[in-house]
Design a protein around this motif. Structure first.
Motif, PDB file in Angstrom:
ATOM      1  N   PHE A 144       9.529  -3.674 -12.267  1.00 22.50           N
ATOM      2  CA  PHE A 144       8.154  -4.159 -11.710  1.00 22.50           C
ATOM      3  C   PHE A 144       8.345  -5.383 -10.723  1.00 22.50           C
ATOM      4  CE2 PHE A 144       4.430  -2.702 -14.616  1.00 22.50           C
ATOM      5  CZ  PHE A 144       4.926  -1.379 -14.496  1.00 22.50           C
ATOM      6  N   THR A 145       9.586  -6.390 -11.221  1.00 17.60           N
ATOM      7  CA  THR A 145       9.661  -7.260 -10.473  1.00 17.60           C
ATOM      8  C   THR A 145      10.233  -6.936  -8.868  1.00 17.60           C
ATOM      9  OG1 THR A 145      10.682  -8.551 -12.094  1.00 17.60           O
ATOM     10  CG2 THR A 145      11.368  -9.375 -10.064  1.00 17.60           C
ATOM     11  N   GLY A 146      11.218  -5.619  -8.747  1.00 19.50           N
ATOM     12  CA  GLY A 146      11.583  -5.185  -7.625  1.00 19.50           C
ATOM     13  C   GLY A 146      10.319  -4.756  -6.736  1.00 19.50           C
ATOM     14  N   LEU A 147       9.382  -4.069  -7.484  1.00 18.92           N
ATOM     15  CA  LEU A 147       8.050  -3.472  -6.753  1.00 18.92           C
ATOM     16  C   LEU A 147       7.296  -4.740  -6.330  1.00 18.92           C
ATOM     17  CD1 LEU A 147       6.820  -0.829  -6.190  1.00 18.92           C
ATOM     18  CD2 LEU A 147       5.626  -1.206  -8.385  1.00 18.92           C
ATOM     19  N   ALA A 148       7.246  -5.910  -7.076  1.00 20.10           N
ATOM     20  CA  ALA A 148       6.371  -7.235  -6.849  1.00 20.10           C
ATOM     21  C   ALA A 148       7.115  -7.598  -5.504  1.00 20.10           C
ATOM     22  CB  ALA A 148       6.476  -8.097  -7.973  1.00 20.10           C
ATOM     23  N   ILE A 149       8.489  -7.817  -5.350  1.00 16.42           N
ATOM     24  CA  ILE A 149       9.034  -8.223  -4.097  1.00 16.42           C
ATOM     25  C   ILE A 149       8.660  -7.544  -2.913  1.00 16.42           C
ATOM     26  CG2 ILE A 149      11.172  -8.573  -3.044  1.00 16.42           C
ATOM     27  CD1 ILE A 149      12.344  -9.405  -5.788  1.00 16.42           C
ATOM     28  N   LYS A 150       8.713  -6.031  -3.201  1.00 17.34           N
ATOM     29  CA  LYS A 150       8.192  -5.421  -2.117  1.00 17.34           C
ATOM     30  C   LYS A 150       6.694  -5.523  -1.575  1.00 17.34           C
ATOM     31  CE  LYS A 150       7.492  -0.486  -0.849  1.00 17.34           C
ATOM     32  NZ  LYS A 150       7.650   0.949  -1.158  1.00 17.34           N
ATOM     33  N   GLY A 151       5.808  -6.018  -2.518  1.00 13.25           N
ATOM     34  CA  GLY A 151       4.435  -6.284  -2.122  1.00 13.25           C
ATOM     35  C   GLY A 151       4.643  -7.655  -1.422  1.00 13.25           C
ATOM     36  N   TYR A 152       5.333  -8.559  -1.829  1.00 14.36           N
ATOM     37  CA  TYR A 152       5.492  -9.641  -1.066  1.00 14.36           C
ATOM     38  C   TYR A 152       5.839  -9.576   0.324  1.00 14.36           C
ATOM     39  CZ  TYR A 152       7.816 -13.890   0.696  1.00 14.36           C
ATOM     40  OH  TYR A 152       8.242 -14.997   1.325  1.00 14.36           O
ATOM     41  N   LEU A 153       6.703  -8.692   0.573  1.00  9.86           N
ATOM     42  CA  LEU A 153       7.282  -8.341   1.813  1.00  9.86           C
ATOM     43  C   LEU A 153       6.231  -7.860   2.595  1.00  9.86           C
ATOM     44  CD1 LEU A 153      10.851  -7.170   1.091  1.00  9.86           C
ATOM     45  CD2 LEU A 153      10.195  -9.215   2.054  1.00  9.86           C
ATOM     46  N   CYS A 154       5.172  -6.974   2.025  1.00 13.86           N
ATOM     47  CA  CYS A 154       4.357  -6.261   2.860  1.00 13.86           C
ATOM     48  C   CYS A 154       3.378  -7.200   3.516  1.00 13.86           C
ATOM     49  CB  CYS A 154       3.813  -5.298   1.947  1.00 13.86           C
ATOM     50  SG  CYS A 154       4.757  -3.810   1.804  1.00 13.86           S
ATOM     51  N   ILE A 155       2.849  -8.192   2.366  1.00 13.40           N
ATOM     52  CA  ILE A 155       1.847  -9.334   2.795  1.00 13.40           C
ATOM     53  C   ILE A 155       2.485 -10.189   3.682  1.00 13.40           C
ATOM     54  CG2 ILE A 155       0.796 -11.197   1.775  1.00 13.40           C
ATOM     55  CD1 ILE A 155       0.520  -9.770  -0.937  1.00 13.40           C
ATOM     56  N   ARG A 156       3.809 -10.603   3.410  1.00 10.44           N
ATOM     57  CA  ARG A 156       4.405 -11.582   4.499  1.00 10.44           C
ATOM     58  C   ARG A 156       4.208 -10.883   5.952  1.00 10.44           C
ATOM     59  NH1 ARG A 156      10.866 -11.849   4.681  1.00 10.44           N
ATOM     60  NH2 ARG A 156      10.413  -9.968   5.764  1.00 10.44           N
ATOM     61  N   ASP A 157       4.670  -9.629   5.993  1.00  8.90           N
ATOM     62  CA  ASP A 157       4.384  -8.926   7.479  1.00  8.90           C
ATOM     63  C   ASP A 157       3.140  -8.355   7.978  1.00  8.90           C
ATOM     64  OD1 ASP A 157       7.333  -9.355   7.361  1.00  8.90           O
ATOM     65  OD2 ASP A 157       7.877  -7.246   6.455  1.00  8.90           O
ATOM     66  N   GLY A 158       2.201  -9.011   7.162  1.00  7.91           N
ATOM     67  CA  GLY A 158       0.794  -8.606   7.467  1.00  7.91           C
ATOM     68  C   GLY A 158       0.618  -6.925   7.228  1.00  7.91           C
ATOM     69  N   GLN A 159       1.291  -6.314   6.391  1.00  8.97           N
ATOM     70  CA  GLN A 159       0.864  -4.907   6.046  1.00  8.97           C
ATOM     71  C   GLN A 159       0.249  -4.602   4.872  1.00  8.97           C
ATOM     72  OE1 GLN A 159       4.910  -3.485   5.789  1.00  8.97           O
ATOM     73  NE2 GLN A 159       5.596  -3.762   8.034  1.00  8.97           N
ATOM     74  N   ILE A 160      -1.205  -4.971   5.294  1.00  5.81           N
ATOM     75  CA  ILE A 160      -1.888  -5.249   3.770  1.00  5.81           C
ATOM     76  C   ILE A 160      -2.263  -3.682   3.500  1.00  5.81           C
ATOM     77  CG2 ILE A 160      -4.399  -5.880   2.962  1.00  5.81           C
ATOM     78  CD1 ILE A 160      -2.312  -8.028   3.703  1.00  5.81           C
ATOM     79  N   MET A 161      -2.218  -2.583   4.273  1.00  8.11           N
ATOM     80  CA  MET A 161      -2.499  -1.243   3.935  1.00  8.11           C
ATOM     81  C   MET A 161      -1.312  -0.858   2.923  1.00  8.11           C
ATOM     82  SD  MET A 161      -4.409   1.173   3.478  1.00  8.11           S
ATOM     83  CE  MET A 161      -5.914   0.846   4.435  1.00  8.11           C
ATOM     84  N   ASP A 162      -0.112  -1.064   3.689  1.00  5.89           N
ATOM     85  CA  ASP A 162       1.198  -0.738   2.871  1.00  5.89           C
ATOM     86  C   ASP A 162       1.286  -1.492   1.470  1.00  5.89           C
ATOM     87  OD1 ASP A 162       1.797   0.937   4.971  1.00  5.89           O
ATOM     88  OD2 ASP A 162       3.167  -0.511   5.874  1.00  5.89           O
ATOM     89  N   PHE A 163       0.700  -2.662   1.385  1.00 11.21           N
ATOM     90  CA  PHE A 163       0.692  -3.472   0.062  1.00 11.21           C
ATOM     91  C   PHE A 163      -0.287  -2.520  -0.816  1.00 11.21           C
ATOM     92  CE2 PHE A 163      -1.489  -6.614  -2.589  1.00 11.21           C
ATOM     93  CZ  PHE A 163      -0.532  -7.085  -3.394  1.00 11.21           C
ATOM     94  N   PHE A 164      -1.289  -2.262  -0.493  1.00 13.97           N
ATOM     95  CA  PHE A 164      -2.327  -1.670  -1.371  1.00 13.97           C
ATOM     96  C   PHE A 164      -1.836  -0.306  -1.991  1.00 13.97           C
ATOM     97  CE2 PHE A 164      -5.992   1.072  -2.138  1.00 13.97           C
ATOM     98  CZ  PHE A 164      -6.571   0.633  -3.339  1.00 13.97           C
ATOM     99  N   CYS A 165      -1.445   0.603  -0.898  1.00 11.29           N
ATOM    100  CA  CYS A 165      -1.130   2.041  -1.155  1.00 11.29           C
ATOM    101  C   CYS A 165       0.466   2.244  -1.613  1.00 11.29           C
ATOM    102  CB  CYS A 165      -1.124   2.516   0.146  1.00 11.29           C
ATOM    103  SG  CYS A 165      -2.594   2.964   0.947  1.00 11.29           S
ATOM    104  N   ASP A 166       1.212   1.219  -1.464  1.00  9.84           N
ATOM    105  CA  ASP A 166       2.671   1.569  -1.781  1.00  9.84           C
ATOM    106  C   ASP A 166       2.979   0.478  -3.162  1.00  9.84           C
ATOM    107  OD1 ASP A 166       2.951   3.393   0.087  1.00  9.84           O
ATOM    108  OD2 ASP A 166       3.775   1.893   1.463  1.00  9.84           O
ATOM    109  N   VAL A 167       2.174  -0.477  -3.128  1.00 10.70           N
ATOM    110  CA  VAL A 167       2.547  -1.272  -4.199  1.00 10.70           C
ATOM    111  C   VAL A 167       1.357  -1.323  -5.350  1.00 10.70           C
ATOM    112  CG1 VAL A 167       3.092  -3.653  -5.021  1.00 10.70           C
ATOM    113  CG2 VAL A 167       3.969  -2.918  -2.826  1.00 10.70           C
ATOM    114  N   VAL A 168       0.368  -1.803  -4.966  1.00 18.38           N
ATOM    115  CA  VAL A 168      -0.946  -1.735  -5.918  1.00 18.38           C
ATOM    116  C   VAL A 168      -1.341  -0.448  -6.718  1.00 18.38           C
ATOM    117  CG1 VAL A 168      -3.253  -2.461  -6.167  1.00 18.38           C
ATOM    118  CG2 VAL A 168      -1.826  -3.798  -4.638  1.00 18.38           C
ATOM    119  N   LEU A 169      -1.348   0.514  -5.891  1.00 21.21           N
ATOM    120  CA  LEU A 169      -1.574   2.013  -6.617  1.00 21.21           C
ATOM    121  C   LEU A 169      -0.590   2.180  -7.433  1.00 21.21           C
ATOM    122  CD1 LEU A 169      -2.859   4.138  -3.629  1.00 21.21           C
ATOM    123  CD2 LEU A 169      -4.258   2.756  -5.428  1.00 21.21           C
TER     124      LEU A 169
END
Length: 673
Positions: A471-496
């Motif tokens: 889950f920590t690894g997945l959370a870091i992926k979410g942080y990278l998506c938010i940092r790069d402005g990829q909100i849709m990727d954050f929701f679809c590839d991390v939150v879901l």
């Protein structure tokens, strides 16, 4: 948890300052040369290949001479020589040796020539020894080992197949050469496969006799001598003695040059550094009066380098930020604890531009899992103490070796903690010794629980720690998506995925399967059970609908989404991989206990105590070595496969500065002063 920021530095200076500037940059070792200017009418590159090869040849020649010295006069080195690092010399000492470089190069050539001459004498001696060996079967022959002719007769020596007798030879002559008047055969010696003989016959019959014998395998000696074999052997032995005396004299000459070893090392490094310098020199765009050098430099050092060059030389220095599409070399920068784990990240792959350095986050999990796998406080204490002493005792060891020892030092500390939590001290050695030799059983209490008594409990915690790690690894992926402005990727590839996985875990915990494994029953309130189902269903539905969002074909989008949802089996496999925490943790304790039990079977007398100690030392040494390796390998695997697979790709290239890449010694570090 950072990658040092890099900048591009471009230097344009007068050609007369080229040597001084290049030597200063090389001594500092802060610039990776990377030119962006091609040749044109004004700026061209020198052909330095010949000089570079000349310096490399000189360095190789000195290296060869040093290898020869090591063969005849080995250096007195401790078993920890590999940890001592390179010798450090002052700039003055280095300059003194460099002034004598031509003389030292002649010394190196002399050593190589002497070794070559010695090899020639040894080869010549071997030939003489082979000659003596070939003479041995003929020693009883009292005439020269060659064809001997008198006025009427001929004697010729030779060999025939094993088992041949003089009667056999007479029979052959009678059958194959009946016209000869007669011959006399003398068998000199016999071996299993060869008979050595001498044949005497009349001069006019010699040809017929030899042809008849050749038909039955007769052959003349490969070597002939003008003296009787016994006398010839004495002459050869005298020659061998002379050769060996010459070899001893040459070896003594080589040993007499061993005092030049340290100076030869410095001059070898000098030529090696010069070769690197001329390699860079050949890359520099140069005009009639100026030259250019460009490359990457850490941003924190660029200002100091620019100021130094501007203060000491007539030059122009330009510092600029990197372009968007430029992939710079990578230098990791972490706190002292995490820096020791940088080698683990480097072995997987350095971060590329845009990725974060995972070292800091990974380092805590790495030490945590390593200690849990080794899980014996005594083993951890040994590892930490040994590594700590080596780091303190050998401060000049290579940076890579120091990082590795610090890594095992911290892992040893973690092992001490886990050993105390699990009650492991050389397995159950306290129980065994106290019961066998003192008649009462003393068991050190585990601060948490004993894995051998409750293996399923350890399995559950192993899987729990694995879920946290993933889950920590997945959370870091979410942080990278938010940092790069990829909100849709954050929701679809991390939150879901968080929704689906959390929902499934909450659904599993109250189930019968978990209860049978954990030997405990968890009951959630109804609203939490409903929430778990909603999260799992919403997450699964969202993944099916959104994973293929990049494709416009609705059917293909759903197919890609369904395929991505199938990756839930990959998550299950990843979580189960953490059962290796249980396996290796139990293996350490079980093997240690078996070793202790073997020692306890011995009688309670002096011999029993001696063998108990031997079994203890050998057995636990092997157990520590095997499980230390196992913990290292499997901890790396958990990082590389399970953790990095969630957010990290790597593929960056390491920073390779223009520096003095010496082999034997290094000059005290240069500063910008």
């Amino acid at each position: 948890m950072a990658v040092l920021k890099m900048q591009r530095i471009s230097i344009c200076a007068l050609k007369k300052d080229r040597k001084a500037i290049l030597e200063k940059l090389q001594s500092l070792g802060v610039l990776e040369v990377n030119h962006i200017l091609d040749e044109d009418e004004d700026f061209r590159r020198m052909d330095t290949v010949g000089k570079k090869q000349g310096f490399e040849k000189a360095a190789s020649s000195v290296d060869q001479a040093l290898e020869i010295l090591d063969k005849y006069v080995p250096e007195n080195q401790s078993v920890f020589a590999a940890l001592e690092g390179k010798a450090q010399i002052s700039a003055e000492e280095g300059e003194t040796v460099r002034k004598e470089r031509r003389e030292l190069l002649r010394t190196a050539k002399e050593i190589c020539d002497l070794d070559r001459e010695r090899s020639e004498w040894i080869a010549s001696t071997a030939k003489l020894e082979n000659s003596i060996e070939s003479l041995t079967p003929w020693l009883s022959l009292d005439v020269p080992l060659e064809v001997v002719r008198t006025e009427r007769a001929v004697l010729f020596p030779g060999t025939m197949p094993g088992g041949t007798t003089s009667e056999t030879v007479y029979d052959v002559l009678a059958q194959k050469a009946p016209e000869i008047e007669g011959a006399d055969v003398h068998v000199i010696s016999r071996e299993q496969s060869t008979t050595y003989l001498a044949v005497i016959c009349l001069k006019e019959d010699a040809t017929a006799v030899e042809e008849a014998l050749r038909s039955e395998g007769f052959a003349r000696p490969a070597q002939t001598w003008d003296k009787a074999p016994a006398n010839q052997k004495q002459d050869l032995e005298c020659q061998i003695k002379e050769h060996r005396d010459k070899i001893d004299a040459i070896e003594e000459q080589i040993r007499g040059l061993a005092g030049q070893r340290d100076r030869l090392k410095i001059v070898a490094d000098y030529y090696r550094v010069r070769a690197d310098k001329y390699e860079v020199l050949g890359e520099l765009p140069q005009s009639e009066r100026t030259f250019l050098i460009s490359g990457y430099i850490p941003a924190k050092l660029s200002g100091e380098v620019e100021k130094y060059l501007a203060d000491h030389y007539d030059c122009m220095v330009d510092i600029e930020e990197l372009k968007e599409d430029e992939e710079p070399p990578v230098i990791l920068k972490n706190n002292p604890f995490s820096a020791s784990m940088e080698g683990v990240v480097e072995s997987y792959g350095l971060p590329v531009k845009g990725e974060i350095d995972p070292t800091t986050v990974m380092s805590f999990f790495y030490v945590f899992f390593f200690g849990m796998m080794l899980s014996d406080a005594a083993y951890g204490l040994i590892v930490s103490v040994v590594c700590g002493i080596l780091v303190l005792k050998f401060p000049r060891m290579s940076p890579e070796m120091k990082k590795s020892l610090k890594l095992f030092f911290y892992c040893g500390l973690s092992t001490i903690v886990w050993g105390a939590l699990f009650g492991g001290y050389f397995g159950n050695i306290v129980d065994i010794v106290s019961e066998k030799f003192f008649g009462t059983t003393i068991t050190p209490p585990a601060l948490w629980f004993v894995p051998l008594n409750e293996p399923m409990k350890l399995l559950l915690y192993s899987l729990l720690f694995g879920v946290i790690h993933l889950f920590t690894g997945l959370a870091i992926k979410g942080y990278l998506c938010i940092r790069d402005g990829q909100i849709m990727d954050f929701f679809c590839d991390v939150v879901l995925w968080f929704m689906l996985l959390t929902g499934l875990i909450l659904m599993l915990l109250p189930g019968e399967l978990f209860a049978s494994i954990a030997q405990m029953e968890i009951v959630f309130p109804g609203w939490l059970n409903t929430l778990a189902k909603v999260l799992a269903a919403a997450g699964a539905l969202g993944i099916v609908l959104m994973s293929g969002r990049g494709n416009k074909n609705p059917a293909l989008r759903l197919a890609l989404g369904a395929y991505d949802l199938y990756n839930i089996t990959g998550w299950l496999s990843d979580v189960l991989s953490y059962s290796r925490l249980l396996a290796l943790g139990l293996a350490t304790g079980v093997i240690a206990s078996v070793i202790n039990q073997m020692g306890s079977m011995l009688p309670e007398n002096v011999i029993g105590v001696v063998f108990f100690i031997l079994i203890f030392l050998i057995g636990h040494s092997m157990n520590l070595a095997i499980n230390l390796l196992g913990a290292y390998v499997h901890t790396n695997r958990l990082q590389f496969v399970e953790f990095f697979g969630k957010f990290y790709e790597g593929g960056g290239r390491p920073f390779q500065p223009f520096r003095e890449n010496t082999k034997y010694a290094e000059i005290k570090e240069e500063t910008l002063s």
